[in-house]
Design a protein around this motif. Structure first.
Motif, PDB file in Angstrom:
ATOM      1  N   ARG A 198       0.825  -1.211   0.000  1.00 30.14           N
ATOM      2  CA  ARG A 198       0.000   0.000   0.000  1.00 30.14           C
ATOM      3  C   ARG A 198       0.860   1.263   0.000  1.00 30.14           C
ATOM      4  O   ARG A 198       0.570   2.228  -0.717  1.00 30.14           O
ATOM      5  N   HIS A 199       1.919   1.263   0.801  1.00 30.70           N
ATOM      6  CA  HIS A 199       2.766   2.445   0.868  1.00 30.70           C
ATOM      7  C   HIS A 199       3.550   2.642  -0.419  1.00 30.70           C
ATOM      8  O   HIS A 199       3.736   3.782  -0.883  1.00 30.70           O
ATOM      9  N   GLY A 200       4.029   1.539  -1.010  1.00 27.87           N
ATOM     10  CA  GLY A 200       4.730   1.650  -2.283  1.00 27.87           C
ATOM     11  C   GLY A 200       3.829   2.185  -3.382  1.00 27.87           C
ATOM     12  O   GLY A 200       4.237   3.022  -4.191  1.00 27.87           O
ATOM     13  N   ARG A 201       2.584   1.710  -3.410  1.00 28.90           N
ATOM     14  CA  ARG A 201       1.620   2.179  -4.413  1.00 28.90           C
ATOM     15  C   ARG A 201       1.324   3.667  -4.239  1.00 28.90           C
ATOM     16  O   ARG A 201       1.315   4.426  -5.215  1.00 28.90           O
ATOM     17  N   ALA A 202       1.082   4.090  -3.007  1.00 29.33           N
ATOM     18  CA  ALA A 202       0.778   5.502  -2.759  1.00 29.33           C
ATOM     19  C   ALA A 202       1.971   6.389  -3.115  1.00 29.33           C
ATOM     20  O   ALA A 202       1.808   7.483  -3.675  1.00 29.33           O
ATOM     21  N   PHE A 203       3.178   5.918  -2.812  1.00 28.78           N
ATOM     22  CA  PHE A 203       4.382   6.687  -3.137  1.00 28.78           C
ATOM     23  C   PHE A 203       4.498   6.897  -4.639  1.00 28.78           C
ATOM     24  O   PHE A 203       4.717   8.012  -5.118  1.00 28.78           O
ATOM     25  N   ALA A 204       4.347   5.814  -5.401  1.00 27.02           N
ATOM     26  CA  ALA A 204       4.545   5.902  -6.848  1.00 27.02           C
ATOM     27  C   ALA A 204       3.431   6.680  -7.535  1.00 27.02           C
ATOM     28  O   ALA A 204       3.684   7.432  -8.486  1.00 27.02           O
ATOM     29  N   ALA A 205       2.207   6.521  -7.066  1.00 29.70           N
ATOM     30  CA  ALA A 205       1.073   7.171  -7.729  1.00 29.70           C
ATOM     31  C   ALA A 205       1.132   8.685  -7.629  1.00 29.70           C
ATOM     32  O   ALA A 205       0.598   9.394  -8.488  1.00 29.70           O
ATOM     33  N   THR A 206       1.784   9.191  -6.596  1.00 30.08           N
ATOM     34  CA  THR A 206       1.857  10.642  -6.399  1.00 30.08           C
ATOM     35  C   THR A 206       3.223  11.209  -6.762  1.00 30.08           C
ATOM     36  O   THR A 206       3.478  12.397  -6.563  1.00 30.08           O
ATOM     37  N   ARG A 207       4.102  10.360  -7.289  1.00 30.52           N
ATOM     38  CA  ARG A 207       5.454  10.794  -7.609  1.00 30.52           C
ATOM     39  C   ARG A 207       5.457  11.658  -8.872  1.00 30.52           C
ATOM     40  O   ARG A 207       4.744  11.386  -9.824  1.00 30.52           O
ATOM     41  N   THR A 208       6.258  12.702  -8.846  1.00 27.18           N
ATOM     42  CA  THR A 208       6.456  13.530 -10.035  1.00 27.18           C
ATOM     43  C   THR A 208       7.954  13.715 -10.241  1.00 27.18           C
ATOM     44  O   THR A 208       8.705  13.852  -9.270  1.00 27.18           O
ATOM     45  N   PRO A 209       8.474  13.707 -11.473  1.00 31.47           N
ATOM     46  CA  PRO A 209       7.710  13.488 -12.698  1.00 31.47           C
ATOM     47  C   PRO A 209       7.309  12.015 -12.857  1.00 31.47           C
ATOM     48  O   PRO A 209       7.911  11.132 -12.259  1.00 31.47           O
ATOM     49  N   ARG A 210       6.324  11.782 -13.674  1.00 32.26           N
ATOM     50  CA  ARG A 210       5.859  10.423 -13.913  1.00 32.26           C
ATOM     51  C   ARG A 210       6.894   9.634 -14.717  1.00 32.26           C
ATOM     52  O   ARG A 210       7.647  10.203 -15.513  1.00 32.26           O
ATOM     53  N   LEU A 211       6.887   8.328 -14.525  1.00 38.08           N
ATOM     54  CA  LEU A 211       7.797   7.453 -15.252  1.00 38.08           C
ATOM     55  C   LEU A 211       7.084   6.812 -16.437  1.00 38.08           C
ATOM     56  O   LEU A 211       5.888   6.521 -16.378  1.00 38.08           O
ATOM     57  N   PHE A 212       7.846   6.586 -17.514  1.00 41.85           N
ATOM     58  CA  PHE A 212       7.299   5.815 -18.621  1.00 41.85           C
ATOM     59  C   PHE A 212       7.086   4.379 -18.157  1.00 41.85           C
ATOM     60  O   PHE A 212       7.768   3.882 -17.250  1.00 41.85           O
ATOM     61  N   VAL A 213       6.129   3.678 -18.797  1.00 39.30           N
ATOM     62  CA  VAL A 213       5.789   2.320 -18.381  1.00 39.30           C
ATOM     63  C   VAL A 213       7.008   1.407 -18.420  1.00 39.30           C
ATOM     64  O   VAL A 213       7.268   0.652 -17.481  1.00 39.30           O
ATOM     65  N   VAL A 214       7.768   1.458 -19.508  1.00 36.28           N
ATOM     66  CA  VAL A 214       8.941   0.583 -19.639  1.00 36.28           C
ATOM     67  C   VAL A 214       9.957   0.896 -18.545  1.00 36.28           C
ATOM     68  O   VAL A 214      10.526  -0.012 -17.928  1.00 36.28           O
ATOM     69  N   THR A 215      10.159   2.176 -18.280  1.00 37.08           N
ATOM     70  CA  THR A 215      11.093   2.568 -17.219  1.00 37.08           C
ATOM     71  C   THR A 215      10.616   2.058 -15.867  1.00 37.08           C
ATOM     72  O   THR A 215      11.415   1.566 -15.058  1.00 37.08           O
ATOM     73  N   ALA A 216       9.308   2.173 -15.609  1.00 32.22           N
ATOM     74  CA  ALA A 216       8.751   1.713 -14.333  1.00 32.22           C
ATOM     75  C   ALA A 216       8.941   0.210 -14.159  1.00 32.22           C
ATOM     76  O   ALA A 216       9.305  -0.262 -13.072  1.00 32.22           O
ATOM     77  N   ILE A 217       8.707  -0.551 -15.222  1.00 29.73           N
ATOM     78  CA  ILE A 217       8.855  -2.008 -15.142  1.00 29.73           C
ATOM     79  C   ILE A 217      10.310  -2.383 -14.888  1.00 29.73           C
ATOM     80  O   ILE A 217      10.614  -3.232 -14.035  1.00 29.73           O
TER      81      ILE A 217
END
Length: 279
Positions: A198-217
């Motif tokens: 839950r904490h990892g999801r909340a951290f990433a969802a509000t992170r700026t700048p956003r990451l490209f999908v490939v970069t995130a994976i």
């Protein structure tokens, strides 16, 4: 004595009588403002004398801290967690620091485990707080959110409390080495893994700048090992944590994998999840 109020937050079950006993043992006297914010369903029917209990439905831990802070009237406010209470001597150390320099930006203290290396709660401690074990690394840029004393002028009038936001605004608290809190949060591995997700999801969802999908994976595929290595590096600085970190290494890796999975979910969906479950 310095005017120092306690703003304590907790999610889930807690023991008001034990908390008050621990705070008295740590040096809180009858004149100390003690405000505890919790979920409505976990509020005691009758609070013991000396504790003021406040509730808010569907609030995150950060929202509950905001609620407790808003009740404080003292010129200095300690931000604490009911699962990491001050050790004996904490009040004396913090009050002495404030008396020496009341113009300070604030003060922080170490976080140490209340249990031995074989206790499963050590998994949560090592994963989140090993970097705050004494002696702290002088190069450490982080501060513990559950052992922080701030002047009222430094706290914003917001519904939630965020040490990250304060750090971005330039908060620079001083370390008081003798003002220790003792981590003793309840622990079950399955619950803890869900919490990390839950904490990892909340951290990433509000992170700026956003990451490209490939970069995130790509990032999250290696992140569990990077995060686990970081935990081990912090633990290895302390002789009394080394054996525990090796013994609990598989569980730490599992927990950090759950955080990383949560990050991936947050990056892909941009949805932080239900904030009320963040604890």
């Amino acid at each position: 004595m310095t005017s120092l109020a306690l703003a304590i937050a907790t999610k889930g079950e807690w023991d008001p009588d034990q908390l008050l006993h621990d705070l008295r043992s740590a040096g809180a006297d009858s004149s100390t403002e003690i405000h505890v914010a919790c979920d409505p369903e976990h509020a005691p029917p009758t609070a013991p004398g000396g504790l003021s209990v406040h509730t808010k439905a569907d609030a995150s831990l950060f929202g509950l801290w905001g609620l407790a802070i808003a009740q404080c009237r003292s010129e200095w406010i300690a931000v604490l967690h009911a699962g990491a209470v001050p050790a004996p001597g904490w009040f004396a150390a913090m009050n002495e620091a404030i008396a020496r320099d009341a113009r300070s930006d604030g003060y922080v203290g170490p976080v140490e485990p209340q249990f031995g290396p074989s206790d499963p709660r050590m998994i949560g401690y090592l994963t989140e707080y090993a970097q705050f074990h004494r002696p702290l690394d002088p190069e450490l840029k982080e501060i513990p959110g559950s052992n922080l004393v701030l002047p009222r002028r430094r706290i914003e009038a917001t519904e939630d409390f965020s040490k990250t936001r304060l750090l971005r605004q330039g908060l620079a608290p001083r370390l008081i080495d003798d003002a220790v809190v003792l981590y003793a949060r309840p622990f079950q591995l399955a619950d803890y893994c869900r919490r990390r997700f839950r904490h990892g999801r909340a951290f990433a969802a509000t992170r700026t700048p956003r990451l490209f999908v490939v970069t995130a994976i790509l990032l999250t595929s290696v992140l569990p090992f990077v995060r686990t290595a970081r935990v081990m590096r912090h633990a290895w600085r302390h002789k009394d944590l080394r054996r525990a970190s090796v013994g609990w290494l598989p569980a730490i890796l599992i927990a950090e994998t759950c955080w990383s999975a949560g990050e991936l979910s947050g990056y892909l969906t941009r949805r932080p999840g239900d904030p009320s479950v963040l604890d």
